[in-house]
Design a protein around this motif. Structure first.
Motif, PDB file in Angstrom:
ATOM      1  N   SER A 656       0.852  -1.181   0.000  1.00  0.00           N
ATOM      2  CA  SER A 656       0.000   0.000   0.000  1.00  0.00           C
ATOM      3  C   SER A 656       0.896   1.243   0.000  1.00  0.00           C
ATOM      4  N   PHE A 657       0.629   2.166  -0.910  1.00  0.00           N
ATOM      5  CA  PHE A 657       1.507   3.340  -1.060  1.00  0.00           C
ATOM      6  C   PHE A 657       0.672   4.602  -1.173  1.00  0.00           C
ATOM      7  N   LYS A 658       1.247   5.682  -0.683  1.00  0.00           N
ATOM      8  CA  LYS A 658       0.588   6.983  -0.855  1.00  0.00           C
ATOM      9  C   LYS A 658       0.843   7.465  -2.273  1.00  0.00           C
ATOM     10  N   THR A 659      -0.147   8.075  -2.895  1.00  0.00           N
ATOM     11  CA  THR A 659       0.060   8.635  -4.228  1.00  0.00           C
ATOM     12  C   THR A 659       1.252   9.596  -4.162  1.00  0.00           C
ATOM     13  N   GLY A 710      24.162 -19.584 -16.307  1.00  0.00           N
ATOM     14  CA  GLY A 710      23.942 -19.920 -14.909  1.00  0.00           C
ATOM     15  C   GLY A 710      23.795 -18.731 -13.973  1.00  0.00           C
ATOM     16  N   GLU A 711      24.053 -17.548 -14.442  1.00  0.00           N
ATOM     17  CA  GLU A 711      24.064 -16.378 -13.556  1.00  0.00           C
ATOM     18  C   GLU A 711      22.650 -15.896 -13.204  1.00  0.00           C
ATOM     19  N   THR A 712      22.511 -15.379 -11.990  1.00  0.00           N
ATOM     20  CA  THR A 712      21.247 -14.744 -11.573  1.00  0.00           C
ATOM     21  C   THR A 712      21.534 -13.288 -11.238  1.00  0.00           C
ATOM     22  N   LYS A 713      20.661 -12.405 -11.676  1.00  0.00           N
ATOM     23  CA  LYS A 713      20.790 -11.000 -11.293  1.00  0.00           C
ATOM     24  C   LYS A 713      19.459 -10.515 -10.746  1.00  0.00           C
ATOM     25  N   THR A 714      19.544  -9.601  -9.804  1.00  0.00           N
ATOM     26  CA  THR A 714      18.319  -8.962  -9.314  1.00  0.00           C
ATOM     27  C   THR A 714      18.152  -7.642 -10.062  1.00  0.00           C
ATOM     28  N   ILE A 715      16.996  -7.488 -10.666  1.00  0.00           N
ATOM     29  CA  ILE A 715      16.729  -6.276 -11.443  1.00  0.00           C
ATOM     30  C   ILE A 715      15.705  -5.431 -10.688  1.00  0.00           C
ATOM     31  N   ASN A 716      16.009  -4.150 -10.587  1.00  0.00           N
ATOM     32  CA  ASN A 716      15.119  -3.248  -9.836  1.00  0.00           C
ATOM     33  C   ASN A 716      14.435  -2.249 -10.754  1.00  0.00           C
ATOM     34  N   PHE A 717      13.178  -2.011 -10.475  1.00  0.00           N
ATOM     35  CA  PHE A 717      12.417  -0.986 -11.186  1.00  0.00           C
ATOM     36  C   PHE A 717      11.766  -0.078 -10.153  1.00  0.00           C
ATOM     37  N   ALA A 718      11.535   1.156 -10.547  1.00  0.00           N
ATOM     38  CA  ALA A 718      10.785   2.053  -9.669  1.00  0.00           C
ATOM     39  C   ALA A 718       9.565   2.565 -10.423  1.00  0.00           C
ATOM     40  N   LEU A 719       8.414   2.462  -9.804  1.00  0.00           N
ATOM     41  CA  LEU A 719       7.197   3.036 -10.378  1.00  0.00           C
ATOM     42  C   LEU A 719       6.871   4.291  -9.582  1.00  0.00           C
ATOM     43  N   ASN A 720       6.438   5.326 -10.266  1.00  0.00           N
ATOM     44  CA  ASN A 720       6.098   6.569  -9.568  1.00  0.00           C
ATOM     45  C   ASN A 720       5.001   7.296 -10.332  1.00  0.00           C
ATOM     46  N   ASN A 721       4.758   8.530  -9.951  1.00  0.00           N
ATOM     47  CA  ASN A 721       3.693   9.298 -10.616  1.00  0.00           C
ATOM     48  C   ASN A 721       3.846   9.330 -12.128  1.00  0.00           C
ATOM     49  N   GLU A 722       5.085   9.366 -12.572  1.00  0.00           N
ATOM     50  CA  GLU A 722       5.314   9.466 -14.017  1.00  0.00           C
ATOM     51  C   GLU A 722       4.824   8.236 -14.766  1.00  0.00           C
ATOM     52  N   THR A 723       4.821   7.088 -14.088  1.00  0.00           N
ATOM     53  CA  THR A 723       4.445   5.857 -14.791  1.00  0.00           C
ATOM     54  C   THR A 723       3.087   5.310 -14.361  1.00  0.00           C
ATOM     55  N   LEU A 724       2.556   5.793 -13.244  1.00  0.00           N
ATOM     56  CA  LEU A 724       1.311   5.192 -12.746  1.00  0.00           C
ATOM     57  C   LEU A 724       0.055   5.945 -13.190  1.00  0.00           C
ATOM     58  N   GLY A 725       0.236   7.058 -13.850  1.00  0.00           N
ATOM     59  CA  GLY A 725      -0.932   7.849 -14.244  1.00  0.00           C
ATOM     60  C   GLY A 725      -1.272   7.723 -15.712  1.00  0.00           C
ATOM     61  N   PHE A 726      -2.195   8.559 -16.125  1.00  0.00           N
ATOM     62  CA  PHE A 726      -2.590   8.580 -17.541  1.00  0.00           C
ATOM     63  C   PHE A 726      -3.227   9.934 -17.836  1.00  0.00           C
ATOM     64  N   TYR A 727      -3.476  10.195 -19.111  1.00  0.00           N
ATOM     65  CA  TYR A 727      -4.120  11.452 -19.499  1.00  0.00           C
ATOM     66  C   TYR A 727      -5.624  11.265 -19.517  1.00  0.00           C
ATOM     67  N   ASN A 728      -6.329  12.189 -18.875  1.00  0.00           N
ATOM     68  CA  ASN A 728      -7.790  12.130 -18.958  1.00  0.00           C
ATOM     69  C   ASN A 728      -8.240  12.759 -20.292  1.00  0.00           C
ATOM     70  N   ASN A 729      -9.515  12.816 -20.496  1.00  0.00           N
ATOM     71  CA  ASN A 729      -9.993  13.269 -21.809  1.00  0.00           C
ATOM     72  C   ASN A 729      -9.895  14.774 -22.008  1.00  0.00           C
ATOM     73  N   GLN A 730      -9.435  15.468 -20.976  1.00  0.00           N
ATOM     74  CA  GLN A 730      -9.157  16.901 -21.143  1.00  0.00           C
ATOM     75  C   GLN A 730      -7.673  17.117 -21.417  1.00  0.00           C
ATOM     76  N   GLY A 731      -6.921  16.025 -21.463  1.00  0.00           N
ATOM     77  CA  GLY A 731      -5.485  16.142 -21.744  1.00  0.00           C
ATOM     78  C   GLY A 731      -4.660  16.423 -20.501  1.00  0.00           C
ATOM     79  N   ASP A 732      -5.252  16.277 -19.326  1.00  0.00           N
ATOM     80  CA  ASP A 732      -4.484  16.477 -18.090  1.00  0.00           C
ATOM     81  C   ASP A 732      -3.961  15.133 -17.609  1.00  0.00           C
ATOM     82  N   TYR A 733      -2.725  15.132 -17.160  1.00  0.00           N
ATOM     83  CA  TYR A 733      -2.123  13.898 -16.637  1.00  0.00           C
ATOM     84  C   TYR A 733      -2.581  13.723 -15.196  1.00  0.00           C
ATOM     85  N   ILE A 734      -3.168  12.577 -14.892  1.00  0.00           N
ATOM     86  CA  ILE A 734      -3.665  12.351 -13.539  1.00  0.00           C
ATOM     87  C   ILE A 734      -3.208  10.986 -13.015  1.00  0.00           C
ATOM     88  N   VAL A 735      -3.066  10.903 -11.704  1.00  0.00           N
ATOM     89  CA  VAL A 735      -2.770   9.616 -11.070  1.00  0.00           C
ATOM     90  C   VAL A 735      -3.941   9.325 -10.140  1.00  0.00           C
TER      91      VAL A 735
END
Ligand code: BGC
Length: 759
Positions: A656-659, A710-735
């Motif tokens: 659980s994360f805060k926007t 045979g190698e294993t690597k741990t790969i890290n990603f970060a999700l944030n406002n830039e990737t968790l939102g989308f544009y509404n139909n007015q063209g505003d980016y919202i999360v």
């Protein structure tokens, strides 16, 4: 008295211009805007409009020259300083000659910006852009663009009409070969790589050129995949799919945009104020210039949006098209339109300012001949360094689609190998479409590439012609639809061999501009040839050559190994041979979904769930076809390797994360094979509930990872406002708060899954 005043102005003009040139050379960081102010203050309205005029040079590649395009008039306008740019002029000698006319003979001597379609290289050709995109290797793509810039700038070109950043879901559209495929996230990253590759760190350097994000906007959604057609998309698609790669290009500092041939909501893009002024120059604050597409101002008359050329000039100028490519609309009508008050002079000042700004940034006022160095032209073009770079890019672009029983890589010794298919012995088609400065028949063919491996007995048989001649304008190819007389020889050779390598697919000129198709199967008699050979030898490696996704369902069902080799440019044969023989382990992943059947198109991975996604009650009323599966043949992001990879331990740093906070995702990737390899690790999300319905999956991260056997690597990603939102139909980016799913794996069908809530 009047005469004296005029002379005074002209003298001032001359001195100012000289000053401008020398001042700029001394202090790069001086305020360009001030220089433009002084220049504009001495320019006549005709000269300002002249900056907004672009003429085609000696070579017409994309369409019939519109009326009024005669060379005499062009020279006259150059002498008057009524030309801001030329396109399709190449070679130091040619560029110098034109630059000399305008610099030495026109009143103010404002240098030309020289544009050209350097789409995947100049003379040394890299793979077509769709193929390069399959590498998901942003550094390599950037490098490839920088090689193109180095060669283009060495022949006097200082501006490319690339990258094409049109997202497209329709393989019928021939121009998908010029883009980065169907996904806005990948497309945006590739747009940035290409822009920064062309423009480099320093635009005024001699080996960098201005880039152009095109076609603004929505050309990739041309209805039914038919070239030059209308576009009818909703605002949500415009904001979330079409515009993001353009915005990314703008944020990366792209100097120019090109508008597009299509209309959108009934307004041709060239006359669309909403796109060009409100969004691009307004909301995005773009300070470069917009060039029209070829004659697209004039075409507003054909669209029925302008009553004549003058009306078209007025509408385009008001809408924010700054430079007129070959419509002759501005040069013939804009001065009158300003004088009559129909177009405000401030709009002309703004357009001229934008064009002059890019010329200053390129350093053309310091030295108009900076790209005209014969020595550079001789040494840079086709250098070994460039040949190595495009070979590297070509290998990275190959996608292994199928490899049953490890038929690939081929053994290097003791094998009898049949090589079949006209494309295997073709040195022209692999160069692909848009080969602006290369010579025909200069690709390394697959036959030549494979001949370099001497341990096996290689026998070539054509099987059937693909290309049997040119029709019409600019390489329109005639395909062999009937002649099977060479089948017998191929069947004989196949029978006597251990393995058959068949190189089949499209000719290089079956994709590109004005190359829409209604059929996505192997063209001509190639499918029949494949089936005929299969009857006598099932050990087939099918190497596909194509500029778009193909519907090769039969091959997928029957042929054990399939390699997607697109059109890979100058080094095609070497790249293919190295992959077939295992000297290069393929790692490409599809940037566009491959359909089972053309009837599924447009087909894409980030589709909407719909209200009836599955057959819940053995009921016919759900979203599907009755004559084909609804899944694709090969999904977006898919591609195999000679290594095998396993994904495990998908972890999130919470549930659980805060926007606004960051969601950290980690995953383990293991190379479970005994061969070193590379894998494109992909992260997708699904936003379960949205005020605008969300796609079932959206790519939000990827990393190209090298893993030793045979190698294993741990790969890290970060999700944030830039990737968790989308544009509404007015063209505003919202999360929006709510539940999200996360999927990580080696394609868009990745099964490893986790979830979190955004509060
Ligand atoms: C194409 C553009 C290209 C221009 C100049 C047009 O037909 O749509 O992409 O840059 O020609 O060659």
């Amino acid at each position: 008295m009047k005469k004296i005043a005029l002379l005074g102005t002209l003298l001032f003009a001359f001195i100012s211009c000289q000053n401008i040139q020398s001042q700029t050379s001394n202090t790069k960081n001086q305020n360009i805007e001030q220089k433009i102010d002084s220049l504009l203050s001495i320019m006549t309205i005709e000269e300002k409009v002249g900056q907004m005029n672009q003429y085609n040079g000696f070579w017409n590649v994309t369409g019939p020259a519109p009326e009024g395009g005669n060379a005499e008039k062009k020279y006259e306008d150059l002498r008057k300083g009524y030309v801001g740019s030329m396109l399709n002029v190449r070679g130091v000698e040619n560029v110098r000659a034109l630059q000399k006319i305008i610099v030495e003979e026109s009143r103010l001597g404002i240098p030309l910006i020289i544009g050209s379609d350097v789409i995947h290289g100049y003379k040394t050709l890299a793979p077509i852009p769709l193929a390069e995109s399959a590498s998901w290797d942003l550094e390599a793509i950037k490098k490839s663009a920088s090689v193109a810039a180095a060669e283009a700038s060495a022949v006097g070109v200082n501006w490319t009409f690339a990258p094409m950043v049109d997202i497209s879901r329709d393989a019928r559209w021939g121009r998908v070969m010029e883009g980065a495929g169907e996904d806005p996230f990948l497309g945006s990253k590739i747009a940035v790589a290409r822009v920064t590759g062309f423009q480099g760190e320093d635009l005024s350097a001699v080996n960098t050129i201005a880039a152009c994000a095109k076609h603004f906007a929505a050309y990739g959604f041309t209805e039914a995949g038919k070239e030059y057609n209308t576009v009818d998309i909703g605002t949500s698609t415009l904001y979330n799919y079409v515009l993001p790669p353009f915005k990314a290009a703008k944020d990366a500092g792209v100097k120019t945009f090109m508008n597009s041939f299509n209309d959108l909501n009934g307004v041709p893009a060239t006359g669309d104020k909403f796109l060009q002024r409100d969004i691009l120059k307004g909301k995005w604050n773009f300070d470069g210039f917009v060039v029209s597409d070829w004659a697209s101002i004039r075409e507003m008359v054909d669209w029925g949006h302008a009553k004549d050329l003058k009306d078209a000039a007025k509408k385009a100028a008001i809408a924010g098209s700054d430079l007129d490519m070959e419509s002759n609309a501005y040069i013939n009508h804009l001065v009158d339109l300003v004088k009559s008050g129909e177009v405000e002079e401030s709009l002309i000042d703004d357009a001229a300012r934008r064009i002059l700004r890019v010329k200053f940034e390129l350093g053309l006022f310091d030295d108009p001949y900076k790209y005209c160095d014969e020595e550079r032209e001789k040494t840079v073009i086709g250098s070994t360094k460039h040949l190595d770079a495009v070979l590297d890019m070509a290998k990275k672009s190959i996608v292994l689609l199928k490899n049953d029983n490890n038929l690939l890589p081929l053994k290097k010794e003791g094998q009898k190998i049949a090589l079949i298919g006209a494309l295997a012995n073709d040195k022209n088609s692999p160069l692909g479409s848009w080969r602006i400065g290369s010579d025909d028949n200069t690709a390394v063919s697959v036959l030549e590439g494979m001949q370099a491996y001497k341990g096996n007995k290689l026998t070539y048989a054509k099987g059937a012609d693909l290309f049997v001649g040119n029709a019409g304008f600019v390489h329109e190819v005639i395909i062999n639809e009937t002649d099977k007389s060479d089948f017998a020889e191929a069947i004989k050779v196949a029978k006597q061999s251990d393995v058959v390598v068949m190189v089949l697919g499209e000719h290089g000129f079956q994709s590109g501009e004005a190359r829409s198709r209604t059929n996505l199967q192997l063209p001509g008699v190639q499918q029949e040839l494949l089936e005929a050979v299969y009857k006598v030898n099932k050990n087939i490696v099918l190497v596909l050559n194509n500029g778009r996704p193909l519907a090769v369902s039969w091959a997928d069902e029957h042929i054990p190994a399939i390699v997607e080799a697109w059109q890979l440019g100058t080094q095609t044969g070497n790249a293919v041979a190295q992959v077939l023989y295992g000297d290069y382990n393929p790692s490409g992943k599809l940037p566009m979904t491959f359909p089972r059947h053309v009837g599924q198109v447009p087909i894409y991975y980030n589709y909407k769930n719909t209200g009836r996604p599955t057959d819940k009650d053995n009921n016919v009323f759900w979203s599907h076809y009755i004559d084909s599966e609804k899944t694709p043949l090969y999904p977006f992001g898919y591609g195999l390797s000679y290594s095998t990879f396993e994904y495990s331990n998908l972890n999130l740093n919470g549930t659980s994360f805060k926007t606004g906070s960051e969601v950290n995702v980690s995953v383990n990737v293991t190379n479970t094979s005994n061969i070193d390899g590379k894998e494109v690790v992909q992260l997708y999300i699904r936003d379960l509930v949205g005020s605008v319905t969300r796609p079932v999956r959206e790519l939000k991260g990827f990393e190209l990872v090298e893993l030793k056997a045979g190698e294993t690597k741990t790969i890290n990603f970060a999700l944030n406002n830039e990737t968790l939102g989308f544009y509404n139909n007015q063209g505003d980016y919202i999360v929006e708060p709510g539940d999200f799913k996360v999927f990580v794996g080696g394609s868009s069908t990745a099964t490893l899954e986790a979830g979190f809530e955004l509060k």
